[in-house]
Design a protein around this motif. Structure first.
Motif, PDB file in Angstrom:
ATOM      1  N   ASP A  97      41.609  40.550  38.478  1.00  0.00           N
ATOM      2  CA  ASP A  97      41.918  41.340  37.291  1.00  0.00           C
ATOM      3  C   ASP A  97      42.380  42.733  37.730  1.00  0.00           C
ATOM      4  O   ASP A  97      42.509  43.016  38.934  1.00  0.00           O
ATOM      5  CB  ASP A  97      40.716  41.381  36.337  1.00  0.00           C
ATOM      6  N   THR A 225      36.064  40.299  34.689  1.00  0.00           N
ATOM      7  CA  THR A 225      36.445  39.821  33.364  1.00  0.00           C
ATOM      8  C   THR A 225      36.761  38.335  33.474  1.00  0.00           C
ATOM      9  O   THR A 225      37.069  37.842  34.555  1.00  0.00           O
ATOM     10  CB  THR A 225      37.697  40.552  32.850  1.00  0.00           C
TER      11      THR A 225
ATOM     12  N   GLY B 115      33.124  45.691  34.838  1.00  0.00           N
ATOM     13  CA  GLY B 115      34.420  45.278  34.330  1.00  0.00           C
ATOM     14  C   GLY B 115      34.758  46.081  33.097  1.00  0.00           C
ATOM     15  O   GLY B 115      33.898  46.756  32.521  1.00  0.00           O
ATOM     16  N   LEU B 117      37.461  45.795  29.460  1.00  0.00           N
ATOM     17  CA  LEU B 117      38.514  45.101  28.715  1.00  0.00           C
ATOM     18  C   LEU B 117      39.218  46.116  27.820  1.00  0.00           C
ATOM     19  O   LEU B 117      38.570  46.913  27.143  1.00  0.00           O
ATOM     20  CB  LEU B 117      37.921  43.975  27.872  1.00  0.00           C
ATOM     21  N   LYS B 145      38.471  37.052  25.776  1.00  0.00           N
ATOM     22  CA  LYS B 145      37.919  37.305  27.103  1.00  0.00           C
ATOM     23  C   LYS B 145      36.464  37.721  26.993  1.00  0.00           C
ATOM     24  O   LYS B 145      36.005  38.124  25.930  1.00  0.00           O
ATOM     25  CB  LYS B 145      38.688  38.435  27.794  1.00  0.00           C
ATOM     26  N   THR B 146      35.779  37.661  28.116  1.00  0.00           N
ATOM     27  CA  THR B 146      34.447  38.244  28.165  1.00  0.00           C
ATOM     28  C   THR B 146      34.291  38.984  29.471  1.00  0.00           C
ATOM     29  O   THR B 146      35.171  38.962  30.336  1.00  0.00           O
ATOM     30  CB  THR B 146      33.344  37.185  27.980  1.00  0.00           C
ATOM     31  N   LEU B 147      33.186  39.682  29.606  1.00  0.00           N
ATOM     32  CA  LEU B 147      32.864  40.395  30.832  1.00  0.00           C
ATOM     33  C   LEU B 147      31.680  39.686  31.458  1.00  0.00           C
ATOM     34  O   LEU B 147      30.784  39.214  30.755  1.00  0.00           O
ATOM     35  CB  LEU B 147      32.507  41.850  30.509  1.00  0.00           C
TER      36      LEU B 147
END
Lengths: 263, 327
Positions: A97, A225, B115, B117, B145-147
């Motif tokens: 990512d 992610t 992370g 987003l 999405k997810t973390l």
């Protein structure tokens, strides 16, 4: 003092091309689409070349990615006038990512001693703008993002950061990481001579091990992610199109706006 | 699971709309996460901001007041927010998905090994993790999405949530701030404001009126501005209009400009090339005025007029004025 400038570039899928995500690992199927050098990165290259011309120095292009696409991107920048390329190529990077790529690029950049590190402030494919500030963080360097009019002297760099109302004038010590904004300049076209010369310019290939990249921080597994699912957006539009032959279309539109409570 | 923080987006305490939208979202998420919605304020003008964050339901506010936040570019905020997250471990932290918010979020994430987003258009909780929706490939694809681990850092796209008031008594927690020398390396020397006029910024506005090549001449942007002012809207421009030097780049909507999803988008004299659609096709309602019935923009409108913009726009502006006046 001659300047040492690095520019991070990326190949992106052509916007006009149809894209699909790979059903298996939910990453972009980059083989399925035409790709071009990220247009904002071309502006970062141009900004670096202008700085080199004003101060003397050397411009190094850094790119991570699969062989063909990354090397094409580097050659394009070399043909514009950059001096050498560094290609980070490793299968373990697939699926990283933005944070993973920023970390990997930072590891490569640590190998050189650069006064300025330039990036496009965003890429046209995944508009997350996350890479330049994350590179700065990993290198513990100041970050000037969304900038143009970059000037440097005596270990300082100044630049204009675009804001909604105009611009801020920023000043920082060097080394620094700069995200160059869209429209910063008009990138030059490579000349025939430039294209020929680019073929002779040095291009170094590094593996993840060469760059001392911690494998646990990159790739799909290293990403913090995760894509859960994806699908086409289905937006039902009313498609109520009227012709203004009668000259009263504005009344119908005002009715529509009123119904929708915009008036 | 814990609190849901909102890093307040503001200018001298004047909070932006996305701040109210984030607080609204945080209230819902906090309820599920078993914590409180908390505003995190860095900068000057807390008394002004306080009124607004209590109106939108922040139960607590962590307040770091210092002029360093405006004298130096983003780094002081990164330092303070990262330290607070590390010490207090909220369930999640919402940032405005605007350039400064994304910069802070991404540096905080890199510093803490978390992370992040960006550009979230919806957030739900599944299990104990966020499920975050955002658009990809110019809005044609929706990705969830997810973390992998928390605290979860998420940048929220302006106008993705509709703000709802819910007055609360905000409990203040003023924290000491000492900013390191490292975070003072990027100095803001000067702020240059070019444009007068109180129009909202393109990426924050609920309504945008955009002009394109069909305007034929830069002075005809007056028509766009007139309609925009009547609707309290921002003025946008297509790449063709910006490249021609008719309007500043900060107003450009499209792939190489701003990606917007306002409640209402009105495209005037814009054909709707894919580069433009990529920046606006997630708008809730889309209207186009164009003389070419074949223009691709008509493929994505809710309401379209095939006609001469020089005829339609002034009449429309006047008509809206009349109706606002009590009709």
């Amino acid at each position: 003092m001659p300047l040492s400038i690095a520019v991070c570039v990326k190949r992106v899928p052509d916007t006009a091309a149809e894209k699909k995500l790979d059903d298996g690992d939910k990453t972009l199927d980059r083989d399925s689409v035409e790709s071009i050098l990220n247009p904002v990165d071309e502006m970062a290259v141009e900004e670096a070349l202008k700085l080199k011309e004003a101060n003397e120095g050397e411009v190094t292009i850094v790119c991570a990615g699969p062989e063909g696409a990354a090397q094409q991107a580097i050659r394009k920048a070399l043909s514009m006038g950059a001096d050498k390329g560094v290609h980070l190529k490793d299968d373990s990077l697939h699926g990283s990512d933005a944070q993973g790529i920023a970390y990997a690029l930072a590891q490569v950049l640590k190998k050189g001693e650069y006064d300025l590190i330039l990036c496009g402030a965003e890429s046209t494919d995944a508009r997350t703008n996350l890479v330049p500030p994350a590179i700065a963080e990993h290198l513990n360097l100041p970050n000037l993002n969304f900038v143009k009019n970059v000037e440097t002297s005596d270990g300082k760099v100044t630049a204009h950061r675009e804001t909604d109302k105009g611009h801020d004038v920023l000043e920082s010590s060097t080394p620094a990481v700069l995200g160059v904004v869209w429209g910063a300049n008009e990138p030059r076209y490579p000349s025939f001579k430039g294209i020929m010369a680019a073929k002779q310019k040095p291009l170094e290939t590094l593996s993840a091990a060469d760059a001392e990249i911690d494998a646990s921080k990159v790739g799909l597994d290293g990403s913090k992610t995760e894509v859960l699912e994806f699908g086409a957006r289905s937006t039902e539009r009313q498609k109520n199109v009227v012709d203004n032959k009668e000259g009263d279309a504005h009344v119908k539109l005002a009715d529509f706006l009123q119904q929708q409570k915009f008036i | 699971m814990g609190d849901v923080w909102v890093v307040v987006d503001h200018e001298n305490g004047e909070t932006s709309k996305v701040t109210s939208q984030m607080l609204t979202a945080a209230r819902g998420l906090a309820k599920e996460a078993g914590g409180d919605p908390v505003a995190v304020f860095c900068g000057q003008g807390w008394e002004t901001a306080k009124e607004r964050v209590s109106k939108f339901g922040a139960a607590k506010a962590i307040v770091a007041e210092s002029e360093d936040f405006s004298n130096y570019q983003t780094a002081p905020q990164v330092e303070v927010v990262a330290k607070l997250i590390e010490e207090r471990q909220p369930w999640g932290v919402l940032f405005a998905s605007v350039p400064s918010g994304k910069e802070v979020a991404t540096r905080v994430a890199a510093r803490l090994g978390l992370g992040v987003l960006a550009d979230a258009t919806n957030i739900t909780i599944e299990g104990d993790k966020p499920k975050v929706e955002h658009s990809a490939f110019g809005g044609a694809t929706i990705v969830q999405k997810t973390l992998k681990g928390g605290p979860f850092l998420i940048c929220v796209k302006p106008n993705a949530f509709v703000s709802e008031e819910a007055a609360a008594e905000v409990q203040e927690d003023k924290v000491e701030t000492s900013i390191s020398e490292d975070a003072k390396r990027v100095v803001v020397k000067e702020r240059v404001e070019k444009e007068a006029g109180g129009r909202p910024a393109v990426d924050q506005a609920a309504i945008i009126v955009s002009g394109g090549r069909g305007l034929q001449d830069p002075k005809n942007f007056e028509l766009i501005e007139g309609l925009a002012d009547q609707l309290g809207a921002a003025v946008g421009a297509s790449r063709a209009a910006v490249d021609a030097g008719w309007y500043p780049h900060a107003h450009q909507v499209g792939q190489t400009g701003k990606t917007v999803s306002p409640q209402l988008y009105i495209a005037v004299g814009i054909s709707g090339a894919i580069q433009h659609r990529a920046g606006m096709q997630t708008s809730k309602t889309i209207i186009a005025i164009n003389k070419d019935a074949e223009a691709p923009i008509f493929q994505l409108v809710d309401f379209g007029i095939v006609g001469d913009l020089f005829d339609v726009v002034p009449k429309l502006t006047e008509e809206i004025g009349k109706r606002k006046g009590g009709g």
